[in-house]
Design an enzyme around this catalytic site. Sequence first.
Site, short mmCIF file in Angstrom:
data_model
loop_
_atom_site.label_atom_id
_atom_site.label_comp_id
_atom_site.label_asym_id
_atom_site.label_seq_id
_atom_site.Cartn_x
_atom_site.Cartn_y
_atom_site.Cartn_z
N LYS A 180 0.88 -1.18 0.00
CA LYS A 180 -0.07 -0.06 0.24
C LYS A 180 0.87 1.35 0.04
O LYS A 180 1.22 1.75 1.12
CB LYS A 180 -0.78 0.08 1.12
CG LYS A 180 -2.23 0.75 1.06
CD LYS A 180 -2.17 2.24 0.97
CE LYS A 180 -1.72 3.10 2.06
NZ LYS A 180 -1.69 4.35 1.71
N GLU A 255 9.84 1.19 11.10
CA GLU A 255 10.78 2.44 11.12
C GLU A 255 10.24 3.81 11.04
O GLU A 255 9.46 4.05 9.96
CB GLU A 255 11.79 2.05 9.83
CG GLU A 255 12.92 2.80 9.83
CD GLU A 255 12.95 4.12 9.23
OE1 GLU A 255 12.88 5.19 10.03
OE2 GLU A 255 13.17 4.21 7.92
N CYS A 289 14.14 9.87 6.97
CA CYS A 289 13.93 9.54 8.50
C CYS A 289 15.25 9.55 9.04
O CYS A 289 15.29 10.12 10.24
CB CYS A 289 13.47 7.81 8.28
SG CYS A 289 12.02 7.50 7.38
P1 ADP Z 1 2.47 11.25 7.08
O1 ADP Z 1 1.78 11.93 8.20
O2 ADP Z 1 3.73 12.02 6.92
O3 ADP Z 1 1.95 11.23 5.85
P2 ADP Z 1 2.25 8.42 7.84
O4 ADP Z 1 2.96 7.85 8.87
O5 ADP Z 1 0.73 8.64 8.34
O6 ADP Z 1 3.01 9.74 7.52
O7 ADP Z 1 2.00 7.76 6.33
C1 ADP Z 1 2.90 6.91 5.82
C2 ADP Z 1 2.07 5.81 5.45
O8 ADP Z 1 1.23 5.24 6.29
C3 ADP Z 1 1.11 6.18 4.01
O9 ADP Z 1 1.25 5.14 3.13
C4 ADP Z 1 -0.19 6.31 4.63
O10 ADP Z 1 -1.34 6.12 3.93
C5 ADP Z 1 -0.17 5.11 5.63
N1 ADP Z 1 -1.36 5.45 6.86
C6 ADP Z 1 -1.75 6.41 7.58
N2 ADP Z 1 -2.56 6.10 8.50
C7 ADP Z 1 -2.66 4.91 8.35
C8 ADP Z 1 -3.36 4.12 9.33
N3 ADP Z 1 -4.36 4.23 10.36
N4 ADP Z 1 -3.41 2.34 9.27
C9 ADP Z 1 -2.44 2.11 8.13
N5 ADP Z 1 -1.89 2.99 7.28
C10 ADP Z 1 -1.67 4.13 7.37
#
Ligand code: ADP
Length: 484
Positions: A180, A255, A289
């Site tokens: 994803k 990570e 990161c």
């Molecule tokens: P940012 O806040 O910088 O966008 P995230 O850590 O939220 O960073 O996003 C990194 C990845 O995690 C993206 O692929 C995002 O779609 C996914 N993501 C965000 N929220 C969720 C969630 N609740 N469950 C699973 N994946 C998520």
Amino acid sequence: MPHLDLPFDPTCCLIDGVWSKPVAQETIELINPSDGQILCHIAKGGAADIDAAVLSSQTAFYGKWGHTPAADRGRALSKLGRLILENVEFLATLEALDVGKPLEQARADAVALARYMEFYGGASDKVHGETIPYQDGYTVYTLREAHGVTGHIIPWNYPMQIIGRSVGAALAMGNACVLKPAEEACLTALAFANLAIEAGLPKGALNVVPGLGPEAGAALCGHPGIHHMSFTGSVATGRRIQATAAQNVIPVTLELGGKSPQLVFEDADIDAALPFLVNAGIQNAGQTCSASSRILVHKSRYKEVTDRMAQRYSTLIVRPAKEDGDIGPLISVRQKAIVEGFLEKGSDLTLCAKGSLHPDAPKGGCYVLPHLFADVSADHALAQEEIFGPVQVLIPFETEAEVIAIANGTDYGLVASIWTKDGARQMRLAKKLRSGQIFVNNYGAGGGVELPFGGRGLSGHGREKGFEALYGFSSLKTVASYHG
Ligand code: ADP
């Protein structure tokens, strides 16, 4: 909207070897951060698409892909690596448009993606169990087996590199993957999947479902058909993912970034250090990161380092990605607001230098100037919290004990570097710093396909890259055979 000549339809998911529209037929706008314009639309996959992707990967794992000999898996990955190398310019152009990173940095990411496929292609038939001396009449051995179906949620900052280290290692061990990508940047994930088909990966070995984190992402990490989750991203989302994955009691590799320091001692070679001190903070506009956002300098060299870093900062020009400058835009309006919020928090600090914006940079772009702050106290928010933007702080120190306390004094522990010619100090510090990677007289932000990488504390757990990742993407089985 510019015309993007893509060999796949970005409004589709790749499920079971076929590009197909998401069940809900919905899309997400992809924005070009260099000008704020819509780049194209991508699929907005949801829980139903994740279900289909997991089913396809299960079928692949228990079928063709799961029965492919390790050497043939390796051959397929190596072929994928070659195809990636043939498509470096195309992949780099997509990444520059999508993420906003300067073209040269995007090229380096595409080459790194190829390198991951080469490394893991070569490694797939070299990971094995061992025999264990046991009681009389027994033969005991271990088998290293794939987990099964692995879930991969990746962020927008280094899509190609993170796909490489995560999906590459998982496929090498024979897992079937559901990926994803991030909703802000997902074109190279789709291009990678398209090349994987061309390389002959059987259907279902790799499924890709673009979509929103709380929808497709949450559905993936909570899916009962997933046997391992790997995630790179923010601490807040990492916590959610670990909690969700805990419902199915599956292993999770996280990570989650850092606040990585570089320690500059009185005997450091400043000429050699300088490019690393600055680049490790501004590479990918600080959205890395392992960015080095804290520069800790011995008082005897503090003025020299501050002046020379300030001089470099004053020459930094922020430009659109295609113009290939030192720094491009941030990924999004949201990320720009986050970084500007930190700059606001730093309004009480001594700003020692900042870069400038190229006059031709489009108005709608997500540009933030690089900022260097001096004389920052180690407990200030800008010295404690991950900013994920082009902002570095300089902190002076006097003694070794003091600098160890400052370096270890955040909740993170991803990367640290030590600049000193004193060999004993190098070894002492390498042991005392709480960090997943230590560099001595260099700094390896983003690099190192072969080098195990991962964090302590809020930086996460589990190790990616190198051979170590192959252990994480496999499960050890012990066989005790009694034969008398
Ligand atoms: P940012 O806040 O910088 O966008 P995230 O850590 O939220 O960073 O996003 C990194 C990845 O995690 C993206 O692929 C995002 O779609 C996914 N993501 C965000 N929220 C969720 C969630 N609740 N469950 C699973 N994946 C998520």
